[in-house]
Design an enzyme around this catalytic site. Sequence first.
Site, mmCIF file in Angstrom:
data_model
loop_
_atom_site.group_PDB
_atom_site.id
_atom_site.type_symbol
_atom_site.label_atom_id
_atom_site.label_comp_id
_atom_site.label_asym_id
_atom_site.label_seq_id
_atom_site.Cartn_x
_atom_site.Cartn_y
_atom_site.Cartn_z
ATOM 1 N N ARG A 237 0.854 -1.187 0.000
ATOM 2 C CA ARG A 237 0.000 0.000 0.000
ATOM 3 C C ARG A 237 0.892 1.239 0.000
ATOM 4 O O ARG A 237 1.877 1.302 0.741
ATOM 5 C CB ARG A 237 -0.909 0.028 1.238
ATOM 6 C CG ARG A 237 -2.077 -0.935 1.219
ATOM 7 C CD ARG A 237 -3.142 -0.554 0.167
ATOM 8 N NE ARG A 237 -4.269 -1.468 0.137
ATOM 9 C CZ ARG A 237 -4.380 -2.520 -0.688
ATOM 10 N NH1 ARG A 237 -3.408 -2.796 -1.552
ATOM 11 N NH2 ARG A 237 -5.448 -3.288 -0.652
ATOM 12 N N GLU A 266 -3.413 7.352 -5.183
ATOM 13 C CA GLU A 266 -3.612 6.621 -6.438
ATOM 14 C C GLU A 266 -4.864 7.189 -7.086
ATOM 15 O O GLU A 266 -5.851 7.391 -6.380
ATOM 16 C CB GLU A 266 -3.810 5.120 -6.168
ATOM 17 C CG GLU A 266 -2.512 4.454 -5.768
ATOM 18 C CD GLU A 266 -2.639 2.961 -5.491
ATOM 19 O OE1 GLU A 266 -3.694 2.369 -5.777
ATOM 20 O OE2 GLU A 266 -1.677 2.389 -4.988
ATOM 21 N N HIS A 285 -0.615 -0.017 -9.830
ATOM 22 C CA HIS A 285 -1.326 -0.992 -8.957
ATOM 23 C C HIS A 285 -1.870 -2.182 -9.763
ATOM 24 O O HIS A 285 -3.076 -2.421 -9.800
ATOM 25 C CB HIS A 285 -2.458 -0.283 -8.192
ATOM 26 C CG HIS A 285 -2.869 -1.022 -6.947
ATOM 27 N ND1 HIS A 285 -3.283 -0.387 -5.809
ATOM 28 C CD2 HIS A 285 -2.940 -2.349 -6.662
ATOM 29 C CE1 HIS A 285 -3.590 -1.283 -4.875
ATOM 30 N NE2 HIS A 285 -3.387 -2.489 -5.381
#
Length: 320
Positions: A237, A266, A285
Site C-alpha cells: 500500500r 492513487e 497498482h
Amino acid sequence: MKVFISGNIAPVGLKQLEENNISVTQWREDRQITAEELIEACKDEDALISVGPNKINAAFLEACSHLKVIALHSVGYDQVDVAAAKRLNIPIGNTPGVLSGATADTAFLLMLAVSRKAFFSHQKIIKGEWKNYEPTQELGIELNGKTLGVFGLGKIGLEMAKKCMGAYKMPVIYHNRSRNEEAEAEIGAKYVSFEELIAQSDVLSVHTALTPETKGKFTLEVFEQMKPSSIFINTARGGIHNETDLIKALDRKLIWGAGLDVTNPEPMDKSNPLLFMENAAVLPHIGSATEETRDAMAKIIVQNIVAGLKGEKLPYEVRG
Ligand code: 8YV
C-alpha cells in the site's frame, strides 16, 4: 437477491452470480464512484461487491446497514472499518491466497526493473535518446546472493522470498509484528528487528498490510539507515512509505533505487518526479492483474456473496 458492483469483475464471476439467480447492477462510469453515490446505489440492494478503494467506513455502513454481505475485490481491507461492520453485523469477505503469486511476481518484476534501470532505459528510446554505444552508462547492479529483507512475511512475502531464493540464491531476513515460524522452517528466513532489517537488506520488499502501525513507516529517517546500494520495493500500500521522503532519498542517493506498484495517492499524478528518475520504476497498482488471478478472485467473491446472502458464514471472512 440483488447485488451492486462498484466496478467490474471477471466475466466468470458475473456468470456465476447469474447462475445463482443474483441480479447485478454495476457502476459503469470511467471514474471512481463517490461515497454519496455508493450509498445511493446500495439503497435497494442486498449485497455489495466493492471494487477499488471505496471507503467502507462507519458512515457508509450505518447508511447501508441493510446489506447482508460486502465482498471486497481485494485481499487488503484497510479501506474497511471492520469494527463498525462487526457492530452492525455485516460480514465482510476478502480474497486471500489466490493473488499471492501474481503480486509477488510484480514485486520481483519491479526489483529486476530497478536493478537494471529498465523503465528509464525504455523511456530513452521513446525520447529518441538511444545514441552511441557507451559502455559506462546505464549500468545496473546484479542481485546474485544479495540479501532480501521482507517487511511483512505473510503469504505474498513468502512467495517473493521463494522467487528470490530460486532465481538469485538470496538469503532472506524479515520483520513482522510476530514471528512466522512456519516460514522460518520452510525457507530458513531469519527474523530480525526493524532496525536490523533496514540496515542489512540489499532489497527491501514491503508486503505488510496498511495499519496504524505501518502507516508512513518508511520516512527519510528510515531511508537514511538503509544501504546506499539498496533497492526499496512496495507492492502493498502506498501509505506505508512517505512519497516525498522517498523522492528525497533517491535524489540524495541514500538508497540505490525504488520500485512501486502502489502510490499515495492513487492514481499517481503524471508529473510525479518518480516517473522520471533513473533508478525508479512505477506501475499503476497491477499486482493482482492477471487473467488467472482475477478469475480466481471473482470466484471467491461469488462464494462470499452466495454464503452471505444465505446468512451462512463466509468462506473468506475478514476477521480484523
Ligand atoms: C486489488 C489489492 O486489485 O488485493 C488487494 O489488496 O490491492 C489488489 O489486488 C485492488 O485492491 C483493487 O480492488
